[in-house]
Design an enzyme around this catalytic site. Structure first.
Site, PDB file in Angstrom:
ATOM      1  N   ASP A  31     -34.749  29.223   1.805  1.00 22.79           N
ATOM      2  CA  ASP A  31     -33.863  28.350   2.586  1.00 22.79           C
ATOM      3  C   ASP A  31     -32.489  28.365   1.917  1.00 22.79           C
ATOM      4  O   ASP A  31     -32.400  28.365   0.694  1.00 22.79           O
ATOM      5  CB  ASP A  31     -34.425  26.916   2.603  1.00 22.79           C
ATOM      6  CG  ASP A  31     -33.935  26.130   3.802  1.00 22.79           C
ATOM      7  OD1 ASP A  31     -34.770  25.724   4.636  1.00 22.79           O
ATOM      8  OD2 ASP A  31     -32.701  25.924   3.932  1.00 22.79           O
ATOM      9  N   GLY A  36     -31.277  22.661   5.965  1.00 22.36           N
ATOM     10  CA  GLY A  36     -32.497  22.184   5.302  1.00 22.36           C
ATOM     11  C   GLY A  36     -32.155  21.209   4.188  1.00 22.36           C
ATOM     12  O   GLY A  36     -30.994  21.126   3.764  1.00 22.36           O
ATOM     13  N   ILE A  55     -31.162  34.525   4.788  1.00 24.65           N
ATOM     14  CA  ILE A  55     -31.858  35.599   5.514  1.00 24.65           C
ATOM     15  C   ILE A  55     -30.913  36.746   5.875  1.00 24.65           C
ATOM     16  O   ILE A  55     -31.356  37.780   6.360  1.00 24.65           O
ATOM     17  CB  ILE A  55     -32.595  35.096   6.777  1.00 24.65           C
ATOM     18  CG1 ILE A  55     -31.629  34.398   7.733  1.00 24.65           C
ATOM     19  CG2 ILE A  55     -33.754  34.189   6.395  1.00 24.65           C
ATOM     20  CD1 ILE A  55     -32.212  34.147   9.114  1.00 24.65           C
ATOM     21  N   TYR A 142     -26.328  31.036  21.385  1.00 24.61           N
ATOM     22  CA  TYR A 142     -27.621  30.698  20.758  1.00 24.61           C
ATOM     23  C   TYR A 142     -28.793  31.275  21.558  1.00 24.61           C
ATOM     24  O   TYR A 142     -29.741  31.837  20.998  1.00 24.61           O
ATOM     25  CB  TYR A 142     -27.740  29.169  20.676  1.00 24.61           C
ATOM     26  CG  TYR A 142     -29.059  28.671  20.144  1.00 24.61           C
ATOM     27  CD1 TYR A 142     -29.342  28.708  18.777  1.00 24.61           C
ATOM     28  CD2 TYR A 142     -30.034  28.132  21.007  1.00 24.61           C
ATOM     29  CE1 TYR A 142     -30.545  28.242  18.286  1.00 24.61           C
ATOM     30  CE2 TYR A 142     -31.236  27.663  20.521  1.00 24.61           C
ATOM     31  CZ  TYR A 142     -31.494  27.713  19.159  1.00 24.61           C
ATOM     32  OH  TYR A 142     -32.686  27.254  18.685  1.00 24.61           O
ATOM     33  N   VAL A 172     -38.381  19.539  20.429  1.00 27.34           N
ATOM     34  CA  VAL A 172     -39.258  19.118  19.332  1.00 27.34           C
ATOM     35  C   VAL A 172     -38.684  17.851  18.683  1.00 27.34           C
ATOM     36  O   VAL A 172     -37.474  17.750  18.486  1.00 27.34           O
ATOM     37  CB  VAL A 172     -39.375  20.229  18.274  1.00 27.34           C
ATOM     38  CG1 VAL A 172     -40.401  19.848  17.214  1.00 27.34           C
ATOM     39  CG2 VAL A 172     -39.739  21.557  18.934  1.00 27.34           C
ATOM     40  N   VAL A 186     -31.853  14.189  20.702  1.00 28.11           N
ATOM     41  CA  VAL A 186     -31.630  12.842  21.240  1.00 28.11           C
ATOM     42  C   VAL A 186     -32.591  11.809  20.635  1.00 28.11           C
ATOM     43  O   VAL A 186     -32.196  10.666  20.381  1.00 28.11           O
ATOM     44  CB  VAL A 186     -31.687  12.867  22.790  1.00 28.11           C
ATOM     45  CG1 VAL A 186     -33.071  13.238  23.294  1.00 28.11           C
ATOM     46  CG2 VAL A 186     -31.265  11.545  23.356  1.00 28.11           C
ATOM     47  N   ARG A 210     -36.757  15.950  29.986  1.00 22.35           N
ATOM     48  CA  ARG A 210     -37.025  16.973  28.967  1.00 22.35           C
ATOM     49  C   ARG A 210     -38.525  16.980  28.703  1.00 22.35           C
ATOM     50  O   ARG A 210     -39.227  15.999  28.963  1.00 22.35           O
ATOM     51  CB  ARG A 210     -36.289  16.650  27.650  1.00 22.35           C
ATOM     52  CG  ARG A 210     -34.775  16.751  27.701  1.00 22.35           C
ATOM     53  CD  ARG A 210     -34.321  18.196  27.834  1.00 22.35           C
ATOM     54  NE  ARG A 210     -32.856  18.342  27.829  1.00 22.35           N
ATOM     55  CZ  ARG A 210     -32.072  18.197  28.888  1.00 22.35           C
ATOM     56  NH1 ARG A 210     -32.589  17.875  30.074  1.00 22.35           N
ATOM     57  NH2 ARG A 210     -30.765  18.394  28.782  1.00 22.35           N
TER      58      ARG A 210
HETATM   59  C1  UD2 Z   1     -32.440  21.415  23.445  1.00 24.78           C
HETATM   60  C2  UD2 Z   1     -32.485  21.942  22.032  1.00 24.78           C
HETATM   61  C3  UD2 Z   1     -31.556  23.083  21.861  1.00 24.78           C
HETATM   62  C4  UD2 Z   1     -31.765  24.146  22.934  1.00 24.78           C
HETATM   63  C5  UD2 Z   1     -31.675  23.493  24.306  1.00 24.78           C
HETATM   64  C6  UD2 Z   1     -32.002  24.504  25.401  1.00 24.78           C
HETATM   65  C7  UD2 Z   1     -33.042  20.083  20.556  1.00 24.78           C
HETATM   66  C8  UD2 Z   1     -32.531  19.111  19.547  1.00 24.78           C
HETATM   67  N1  UD2 Z   1     -32.112  20.896  21.112  1.00 24.78           N
HETATM   68  O1  UD2 Z   1     -31.192  20.846  23.703  1.00 24.78           O
HETATM   69  O2  UD2 Z   1     -31.731  23.667  20.581  1.00 24.78           O
HETATM   70  O3  UD2 Z   1     -33.018  24.773  22.750  1.00 24.78           O
HETATM   71  O4  UD2 Z   1     -32.637  22.449  24.400  1.00 24.78           O
HETATM   72  O5  UD2 Z   1     -31.831  23.944  26.658  1.00 24.78           O
HETATM   73  O6  UD2 Z   1     -34.225  20.144  20.831  1.00 24.78           O
HETATM   74  N2  UD2 Z   1     -28.416  12.807  25.028  1.00 24.78           N
HETATM   75  C9  UD2 Z   1     -28.042  11.491  25.261  1.00 24.78           C
HETATM   76  N3  UD2 Z   1     -27.567  10.760  24.223  1.00 24.78           N
HETATM   77  C10 UD2 Z   1     -27.429  11.245  22.952  1.00 24.78           C
HETATM   78  C11 UD2 Z   1     -27.814  12.604  22.728  1.00 24.78           C
HETATM   79  C12 UD2 Z   1     -28.310  13.361  23.785  1.00 24.78           C
HETATM   80  O7  UD2 Z   1     -28.110  10.996  26.382  1.00 24.78           O
HETATM   81  O8  UD2 Z   1     -26.998  10.517  22.060  1.00 24.78           O
HETATM   82  C13 UD2 Z   1     -28.988  13.589  26.150  1.00 24.78           C
HETATM   83  C14 UD2 Z   1     -28.328  14.925  26.376  1.00 24.78           C
HETATM   84  O9  UD2 Z   1     -27.161  14.794  27.154  1.00 24.78           O
HETATM   85  C15 UD2 Z   1     -29.455  15.680  27.103  1.00 24.78           C
HETATM   86  C16 UD2 Z   1     -30.737  15.087  26.479  1.00 24.78           C
HETATM   87  O10 UD2 Z   1     -30.336  13.886  25.856  1.00 24.78           O
HETATM   88  O11 UD2 Z   1     -29.434  15.392  28.480  1.00 24.78           O
HETATM   89  C17 UD2 Z   1     -31.381  15.983  25.440  1.00 24.78           C
HETATM   90  O12 UD2 Z   1     -30.366  16.364  24.503  1.00 24.78           O
HETATM   91  P1  UD2 Z   1     -30.748  17.105  23.111  1.00 24.78           P
HETATM   92  O13 UD2 Z   1     -29.435  17.414  22.450  1.00 24.78           O
HETATM   93  O14 UD2 Z   1     -31.733  16.302  22.367  1.00 24.78           O
HETATM   94  O15 UD2 Z   1     -31.499  18.414  23.546  1.00 24.78           O
HETATM   95  P2  UD2 Z   1     -31.121  19.553  24.628  1.00 24.78           P
HETATM   96  O16 UD2 Z   1     -32.208  19.539  25.639  1.00 24.78           O
HETATM   97  O17 UD2 Z   1     -29.722  19.448  25.089  1.00 24.78           O
END
Ligand code: UD2
Length: 310
Positions: A31, A36, A55, A142, A172, A186, A210
């Site tokens: 790492d 990490g 890596i 990404y 996750v 989130v 989600r």
């Molecule tokens: C996830 C993955 C990302 C990528 C993506 C692919 C995580 C942490 N991220 O992003 O790596 O694989 O999927 O589509 O798993 N939100 C709020 N308030 C907050 C923060 C977030 O409302 O304070 C909302 C955000 O606008 C979204 C949802 O929560 O609608 C999920 O957001 P996220 O950043 O946890 O994960 P995501 O699905 O964007």
């Protein structure tokens, strides 16, 4: 057996490493501590071999693969927005780094490489649930990097006989997920806010959904991916196979905290996909994967862990 976990001090990598140690395996972690933390290894640090390294360093990886039967490749720059800002850097880590892992594994005759891929490869095609047979449609560096890594795995399997398995993680969550970055998941942000007595912000109307999956289920999927013979050369969704809206998520958290929570609603975040949901039939039938910890139980465990840690 001896196992190498790249990114083993990270959120998911450290959970995989901890389970492997508990199961009696010899675990080597590499790492670079970009995202990490040494604290993630607390409780089992004395039972692993920890190497601080990157890596992008093929010579180092080749040395570290010596004597290993299996590699869990969890090291990556994991943020979609960061990849949009720094595509060259994330390319180097996420594509060249993954190629390095495969080259090192091939050179040292590692039996199998299990790769942390992402639901991001599906992009914004609105069709749900996402199935592995759908064409990838990346919309961010990404996602390009993750699907390229997966393609490289397939090629190394076919051309060179390295057994490879790609796991496409959905959202996750669990202990050790860092809530302090603007790119954090989130759930880690909401739990952090709630326990600090602050009000969470929902971007959009909160009706977006989600497929949240507790990290222990992801560890289960990884262990199966490391052992099931028929998984070689395959890709699998790893999720719960259930949709939860952000409003539902907050309602569950409020109930578990025993109080009412009124979120602040803000405009939708630019670049977000609206909804995400996985079909997990392939992982169920081929790996024997079944999510043992549901979303609500996972949230309960996370809250308990965070309360104890404060
Ligand atoms: C996830 C993955 C990302 C990528 C993506 C692919 C995580 C942490 N991220 O992003 O790596 O694989 O999927 O589509 O798993 N939100 C709020 N308030 C907050 C923060 C977030 O409302 O304070 C909302 C955000 O606008 C979204 C949802 O929560 O609608 C999920 O957001 P996220 O950043 O946890 O994960 P995501 O699905 O964007």
């Amino acid at each position: 057996m001896r196992v190498l976990v790249t990114g083993g001090a990270g959120f998911i990598g450290s959970h995989i490493a901890e389970r492997l140690v508990r199961d009696g395996h010899q675990v080597r972690i590499v790492d670079n501590f970009f995202s990490g933390h040494r604290e993630n290894l607390a409780g089992f640090a004395d039972r692993i071999e920890l190497v601080e390294g990157d890596i992008r360093d093929l010579a180092l990886l080749t040395r570290l693969c010596e004597g290993c039967e299996l590699v869990y490749h969890e090291a990556a720059v994991v943020s979609v927005p960061y990849s949009v800002e720094h595509p060259q850097e994330t390319h180097d880590v996420n594509i060249q780094g993954t190629l390095n892992v495969l080259l090192a594994a091939r050179a040292r005759k590692v039996r199998r490489v299990v790769f942390a891929c992402s639901a991001a490869v599906y992009g914004e095609d609105p069709e749900l649930p996402k199935r592995e047979t759908m064409a990838p449609a990346p919309i961010a560096p990404y996602a390009v990097e993750k699907i390229t890594g997966e393609y490289y795995l397939g090629v190394f399997h076919k051309l060179y006989g390295v057994e490879t398995v790609s796991l496409r993680y959905f959202n996750v969550f669990g202990p050790r997920q860092d809530p302090r970055s603007p790119y954090s998941g989130v759930i880690s942000i909401f739990v952090d806010r709630l326990l600090a007595g602050q009000v969470p912000t929902i971007f959009g109307d909160g009706q977006q959904c989600r497929d949240f999956v507790f990290v222990e289920n992801v560890v289960d999927a990884n262990l199966l991916a490391g052992t099931v013979p028929a998984a070689a050369g395959r890709a699998y969704n790893v999720a719960c196979g259930e949709r939860t809206t952000l409003n539902q998520l907050l309602a569950i958290l409020a109930k578990l905290c025993g109080r009412e929570v009124k979120p602040v609603y803000a405009p939708p975040r630019a670049g977000d996909i609206r909804d995400s949901l996985a079909a997990i039939d392939r992982a169920r039938s081929e790996l024997g994967y079944a999510p043992k910890v549901g979303v609500e139980e996972g949230l309960r465990r996370l809250l308990e862990h965070e309360r104890r840690a404060r």
